[in-house]
Design a protein around this motif. Structure first.
Motif, PDB file in Angstrom:
ATOM      1  N   GLU A 159     -10.751  -2.721   4.293  1.00  0.00           N
ATOM      2  CA  GLU A 159     -12.176  -3.003   3.665  1.00  0.00           C
ATOM      3  C   GLU A 159     -12.436  -3.921   3.295  1.00  0.00           C
ATOM      4  OE1 GLU A 159     -14.477  -0.651   0.179  1.00  0.00           O
ATOM      5  OE2 GLU A 159     -13.140   0.587   1.081  1.00  0.00           O
ATOM      6  N   MET A 160     -11.235  -4.653   2.225  1.00  0.00           N
ATOM      7  CA  MET A 160     -11.322  -6.035   2.045  1.00  0.00           C
ATOM      8  C   MET A 160     -11.266  -7.042   2.382  1.00  0.00           C
ATOM      9  SD  MET A 160      -9.679  -4.737  -2.180  1.00  0.00           S
ATOM     10  CE  MET A 160     -10.552  -5.925  -3.022  1.00  0.00           C
ATOM     11  N   GLY A 161     -11.082  -7.001   3.477  1.00  0.00           N
ATOM     12  CA  GLY A 161     -11.280  -7.762   4.361  1.00  0.00           C
ATOM     13  C   GLY A 161      -9.507  -8.646   4.064  1.00  0.00           C
ATOM     14  N   ILE A 162      -8.368  -7.893   4.444  1.00  0.00           N
ATOM     15  CA  ILE A 162      -6.985  -8.381   4.635  1.00  0.00           C
ATOM     16  C   ILE A 162      -6.975  -7.360   6.157  1.00  0.00           C
ATOM     17  CG2 ILE A 162      -4.626  -7.859   3.753  1.00  0.00           C
ATOM     18  CD1 ILE A 162      -6.078  -7.690   0.875  1.00  0.00           C
ATOM     19  N   GLU A 163      -7.145  -8.069   6.942  1.00  0.00           N
ATOM     20  CA  GLU A 163      -6.367  -7.222   7.863  1.00  0.00           C
ATOM     21  C   GLU A 163      -4.846  -7.254   8.564  1.00  0.00           C
ATOM     22  OE1 GLU A 163      -8.030 -10.665  11.518  1.00  0.00           O
ATOM     23  OE2 GLU A 163      -9.431 -10.314  10.178  1.00  0.00           O
ATOM     24  N   ASP A 164      -4.230  -7.473   7.740  1.00  0.00           N
ATOM     25  CA  ASP A 164      -2.893  -7.074   8.463  1.00  0.00           C
ATOM     26  C   ASP A 164      -1.691  -7.077   7.060  1.00  0.00           C
ATOM     27  OD1 ASP A 164      -0.358  -6.470   8.545  1.00  0.00           O
ATOM     28  OD2 ASP A 164       0.329  -8.309   9.814  1.00  0.00           O
ATOM     29  N   PRO A 165      -2.483  -6.083   5.974  1.00  0.00           N
ATOM     30  CA  PRO A 165      -1.648  -5.873   4.951  1.00  0.00           C
ATOM     31  C   PRO A 165      -0.418  -5.928   4.176  1.00  0.00           C
ATOM     32  CG  PRO A 165      -3.467  -4.439   5.556  1.00  0.00           C
ATOM     33  CD  PRO A 165      -2.951  -4.767   6.297  1.00  0.00           C
ATOM     34  N   TYR A 166       0.470  -6.469   5.109  1.00  0.00           N
ATOM     35  CA  TYR A 166       1.918  -6.212   5.364  1.00  0.00           C
ATOM     36  C   TYR A 166       2.712  -7.506   5.569  1.00  0.00           C
ATOM     37  CZ  TYR A 166       2.013  -1.083   5.516  1.00  0.00           C
ATOM     38  OH  TYR A 166       1.487   0.189   4.933  1.00  0.00           O
ATOM     39  N   ARG A 167       1.725  -8.086   5.716  1.00  0.00           N
ATOM     40  CA  ARG A 167       1.735 -10.192   6.402  1.00  0.00           C
ATOM     41  C   ARG A 167       2.154 -11.174   4.578  1.00  0.00           C
ATOM     42  NH1 ARG A 167      -2.267 -14.703   5.440  1.00  0.00           N
ATOM     43  NH2 ARG A 167      -3.961 -13.480   5.113  1.00  0.00           N
ATOM     44  N   VAL A 168       3.165 -12.021   4.244  1.00  0.00           N
ATOM     45  CA  VAL A 168       2.888 -12.565   3.648  1.00  0.00           C
ATOM     46  C   VAL A 168       2.222 -13.501   3.094  1.00  0.00           C
ATOM     47  CG1 VAL A 168       4.725 -14.155   2.705  1.00  0.00           C
ATOM     48  CG2 VAL A 168       5.729 -13.256   3.727  1.00  0.00           C
ATOM     49  N   LEU A 169       2.246 -13.102   1.698  1.00  0.00           N
ATOM     50  CA  LEU A 169       0.634 -14.163   1.774  1.00  0.00           C
ATOM     51  C   LEU A 169       1.012 -15.275   0.984  1.00  0.00           C
ATOM     52  CD1 LEU A 169      -1.068 -11.123  -0.122  1.00  0.00           C
ATOM     53  CD2 LEU A 169      -1.960 -11.987   1.759  1.00  0.00           C
ATOM     54  N   THR A 170       0.604 -15.928   1.280  1.00  0.00           N
ATOM     55  CA  THR A 170       1.381 -17.330   0.749  1.00  0.00           C
ATOM     56  C   THR A 170       0.070 -18.169  -1.234  1.00  0.00           C
ATOM     57  OG1 THR A 170      -0.916 -19.344   2.183  1.00  0.00           O
ATOM     58  CG2 THR A 170       2.316 -18.290   2.985  1.00  0.00           C
ATOM     59  N   MET A 171       0.172 -19.096  -1.384  1.00  0.00           N
ATOM     60  CA  MET A 171      -0.364 -19.490  -2.284  1.00  0.00           C
ATOM     61  C   MET A 171      -2.379 -19.702  -1.584  1.00  0.00           C
ATOM     62  SD  MET A 171      -0.180 -22.658  -4.995  1.00  0.00           S
ATOM     63  CE  MET A 171       1.669 -21.631  -5.392  1.00  0.00           C
ATOM     64  N   ASP A 172      -2.040 -20.442  -0.748  1.00  0.00           N
ATOM     65  CA  ASP A 172      -3.301 -21.098  -0.309  1.00  0.00           C
ATOM     66  C   ASP A 172      -3.920 -19.915   0.427  1.00  0.00           C
ATOM     67  OD1 ASP A 172      -2.384 -23.023  -0.272  1.00  0.00           O
ATOM     68  OD2 ASP A 172      -2.669 -23.919   1.869  1.00  0.00           O
ATOM     69  N   ASP A 173      -3.934 -18.455   0.915  1.00  0.00           N
ATOM     70  CA  ASP A 173      -3.831 -16.870   0.960  1.00  0.00           C
ATOM     71  C   ASP A 173      -4.403 -16.720  -0.519  1.00  0.00           C
ATOM     72  OD1 ASP A 173      -3.584 -17.110   3.890  1.00  0.00           O
ATOM     73  OD2 ASP A 173      -1.852 -16.131   3.007  1.00  0.00           O
ATOM     74  N   MET A 174      -4.268 -16.375  -1.242  1.00  0.00           N
ATOM     75  CA  MET A 174      -4.189 -16.284  -2.032  1.00  0.00           C
ATOM     76  C   MET A 174      -5.780 -16.837  -3.380  1.00  0.00           C
ATOM     77  SD  MET A 174      -1.377 -14.617  -3.835  1.00  0.00           S
ATOM     78  CE  MET A 174       0.636 -15.255  -3.663  1.00  0.00           C
ATOM     79  N   VAL A 175      -5.568 -18.096  -3.238  1.00  0.00           N
ATOM     80  CA  VAL A 175      -6.006 -18.361  -4.038  1.00  0.00           C
ATOM     81  C   VAL A 175      -6.683 -20.023  -3.284  1.00  0.00           C
ATOM     82  CG1 VAL A 175      -5.137 -18.661  -6.367  1.00  0.00           C
ATOM     83  CG2 VAL A 175      -4.234 -20.575  -4.962  1.00  0.00           C
ATOM     84  N   PRO A 219       0.494  -0.843  -0.314  1.00  0.00           N
ATOM     85  CA  PRO A 219       0.341   0.407   0.180  1.00  0.00           C
ATOM     86  C   PRO A 219       1.022   1.322  -0.272  1.00  0.00           C
ATOM     87  CG  PRO A 219      -0.367  -1.266   2.309  1.00  0.00           C
ATOM     88  CD  PRO A 219       0.185  -1.923   1.424  1.00  0.00           C
ATOM     89  N   ALA A 220       0.370   2.230  -0.577  1.00  0.00           N
ATOM     90  CA  ALA A 220       2.035   3.031  -0.984  1.00  0.00           C
ATOM     91  C   ALA A 220       0.864   4.462  -0.274  1.00  0.00           C
ATOM     92  CB  ALA A 220       1.098   4.174  -2.338  1.00  0.00           C
ATOM     93  N   ASP A 221       0.036   4.497   0.622  1.00  0.00           N
ATOM     94  CA  ASP A 221      -0.401   5.169   1.312  1.00  0.00           C
ATOM     95  C   ASP A 221      -1.907   4.736   2.404  1.00  0.00           C
ATOM     96  OD1 ASP A 221      -3.011   5.230  -0.156  1.00  0.00           O
ATOM     97  OD2 ASP A 221      -1.512   6.800  -1.826  1.00  0.00           O
ATOM     98  N   GLY A 222      -1.752   5.989   3.064  1.00  0.00           N
ATOM     99  CA  GLY A 222      -3.072   5.448   4.256  1.00  0.00           C
ATOM    100  C   GLY A 222      -4.204   4.910   3.575  1.00  0.00           C
ATOM    101  N   LYS A 223      -5.331   5.615   2.710  1.00  0.00           N
ATOM    102  CA  LYS A 223      -5.670   4.946   1.217  1.00  0.00           C
ATOM    103  C   LYS A 223      -6.254   3.692   0.957  1.00  0.00           C
ATOM    104  CE  LYS A 223      -8.932   7.175  -2.592  1.00  0.00           C
ATOM    105  NZ  LYS A 223      -9.176   7.608  -2.957  1.00  0.00           N
ATOM    106  N   GLU A 224      -4.640   2.733   0.883  1.00  0.00           N
ATOM    107  CA  GLU A 224      -4.639   2.206  -0.225  1.00  0.00           C
ATOM    108  C   GLU A 224      -4.364   1.104   1.315  1.00  0.00           C
ATOM    109  OE1 GLU A 224      -1.675   1.370  -2.830  1.00  0.00           O
ATOM    110  OE2 GLU A 224      -2.480   2.442  -4.722  1.00  0.00           O
ATOM    111  N   TYR A 225      -3.888   1.867   2.263  1.00  0.00           N
ATOM    112  CA  TYR A 225      -4.293   0.855   3.397  1.00  0.00           C
ATOM    113  C   TYR A 225      -5.216   0.277   3.702  1.00  0.00           C
ATOM    114  CZ  TYR A 225      -2.858  -1.039   8.327  1.00  0.00           C
ATOM    115  OH  TYR A 225      -2.391  -1.941   8.997  1.00  0.00           O
ATOM    116  N   ALA A 226      -6.218   1.504   3.928  1.00  0.00           N
ATOM    117  CA  ALA A 226      -7.397   0.875   4.551  1.00  0.00           C
ATOM    118  C   ALA A 226      -8.367   0.599   3.461  1.00  0.00           C
ATOM    119  CB  ALA A 226      -8.835   2.637   4.265  1.00  0.00           C
ATOM    120  N   ARG A 227      -7.629   0.610   2.509  1.00  0.00           N
ATOM    121  CA  ARG A 227      -9.353  -0.264   0.934  1.00  0.00           C
ATOM    122  C   ARG A 227      -8.900  -1.842   1.222  1.00  0.00           C
ATOM    123  NH1 ARG A 227     -12.745  -1.446  -1.866  1.00  0.00           N
ATOM    124  NH2 ARG A 227     -12.196  -2.194  -4.034  1.00  0.00           N
ATOM    125  N   CYS A 228      -7.502  -2.093   1.698  1.00  0.00           N
ATOM    126  CA  CYS A 228      -6.988  -3.455   2.365  1.00  0.00           C
ATOM    127  C   CYS A 228      -7.654  -4.005   3.564  1.00  0.00           C
ATOM    128  CB  CYS A 228      -5.317  -3.096   2.305  1.00  0.00           C
ATOM    129  SG  CYS A 228      -4.433  -3.556   1.558  1.00  0.00           S
TER     130      CYS A 228
END
Length: 345
Positions: free
Chosen positions: A245-261, A234-243
């Motif tokens: 809003e879309m259900g990603i509680e920790d936008p900076y955590r490592v996303l695995t394949m299972d997290d994505m699909v 996320p580049a700024d607070g708006k993008e962080y808030a968007r994460c």
């Protein structure tokens, strides 16, 4: 999901590829994308699913079709999440370059990550490196681990990366340790898939690209037995808030394949628009026919099908409706992911 769905999905990517291919080299990426999007949306009506677009051309108020939340399919069949990129590599087609694709991933409802429209740091690799790498390691450590697991010298590795100024520090590190580098002008999904194809000669895909494209690549790599890790940027607070809003509680955590699909079945299909690492582009013949090359895969069975199709264009009314024969009139739907726009800057 029914196995017959795989072949239904590839018919959708074929039509989108056929609709966008006439724009190759014309310098008009918006119209190329608009033609692909119109054709893909029209063809979806024949697919036996009750689908919801979770990755598409933008929000409902930005995109006239294939918007996030739109219902697609015949409304008969399984309830599924759908991720689409009607033309992955609009700039590629506009410039007549390689690796443009039409792409779809389908998974059970709730399985696909609702990836926000921003950058994602990515590390993608083939089956031999699954479970042996971490995106949190410095790039030098990742290269050393990969070389050891593959039985190679670090200097014998080939790494693929998008040719962007934001990658200057990574490129400097890659050159310092002496690996071979293969640059991509565009084509983030194809690039991330490349390490899973031995014939591509790519060991790793690194760098940042669109987050939605990361989910599409994860779907493909799950079918191919490869792996991918990602971290949102996320580049700024708006993008962080968007994460959030879309259900990603920790936008900076490592996303695995299972997290994505998810952990269940997924179907992935892609058709080449221009020639690439593992698929040929649309080819035209004098008798109003065109040839497409596609790949369609299913995670549950690990079956990988390469589909070569010969199309008689006058018998495709949906193609004509999408504007395939009138390159000068098509306009792109609003709301295409801003990440792709930024990547061409």
């Amino acid at each position: 999901m029914e196995r017959e769905l795989a072949l239904e999905i590839v018919r959708v990517t074929e039509l989108a590829a056929l609709a966008s291919a006439p724009w190759m080299g014309r310098g008009d990426k918006n119209s190329a994308d608009g033609a692909a999007t119109s054709a893909m949306r029209a063809m979806f009506d024949s697919v036996s699913i009750r689908g919801t677009v979770v990755i598409g051309e933008g929000e409902m108020d930005e995109a006239p079709m294939l918007y996030i939340g739109e219902q697609v399919g015949s409304m008969q069949g399984p309830e599924v999440d759908v991720a689409v990129d009607p033309l992955e590599g609009t700039e590629i087609v506009a410039k007549g370059l390689n690796n443009a694709l039409s792409v779809i991933a389908v998974a059970g409802k709730g399985q696909l990550l609702h990836a926000p429209d921003m950058y994602m740091e990515k590390l993608a690799y083939g089956p031999a490196l699954v479970g042996k790498l971490s995106i949190t390691d410095p790039i030098e450590t990742t290269l050393a681990k990969a070389a050891d697991a593959l039985g190679k010298k670090v200097a014998d590795l080939t790494v693929m990366i998008l040719d962007r100024t934001r990658h200057d520090s990574i490129i400097k590190s890659l050159r310092k340790v002496g690996v071979r580098i293969k640059f991509l002008s565009d084509g983030d999904v194809a690039g991330a898939m490349a390490p899973a194809f031995p014939e591509a000669g790519i060991d790793l895909y690194v760098g940042s690209g669109g987050a939605p494209e990361g989910v599409l690549a994860a779907a493909a790599l799950k079918c191919l037995g490869g792996g991918i890790q990602g971290r949102l940027m996320p580049a700024d607070g708006k993008e962080y808030a968007r994460c959030i809003e879309m259900g990603i509680e920790d936008p900076y955590r490592v996303l695995t394949m299972d997290d994505m699909v998810g952990t269940e079945d997924v179907i992935f299909a892609a058709t080449g628009v221009t020639p690439g690492e593992f698929l040929g582009g649309v080819r035209y013949f004098p008798d109003e026919r065109a040839e497409t090359e596609s790949i369609v895969m299913r995670a549950k069975t690990k079956t990988i099908r390469f589909v070569r199709s010969l199309h008689y264009l006058p018998n495709k009314p949906l193609l004509q409706q999408s504007g395939e024969t009138k390159p000068e009139t098509k306009e792109k739907p609003k709301g295409k992911a801003k990440v792709e726009e930024e990547q061409t800057a």
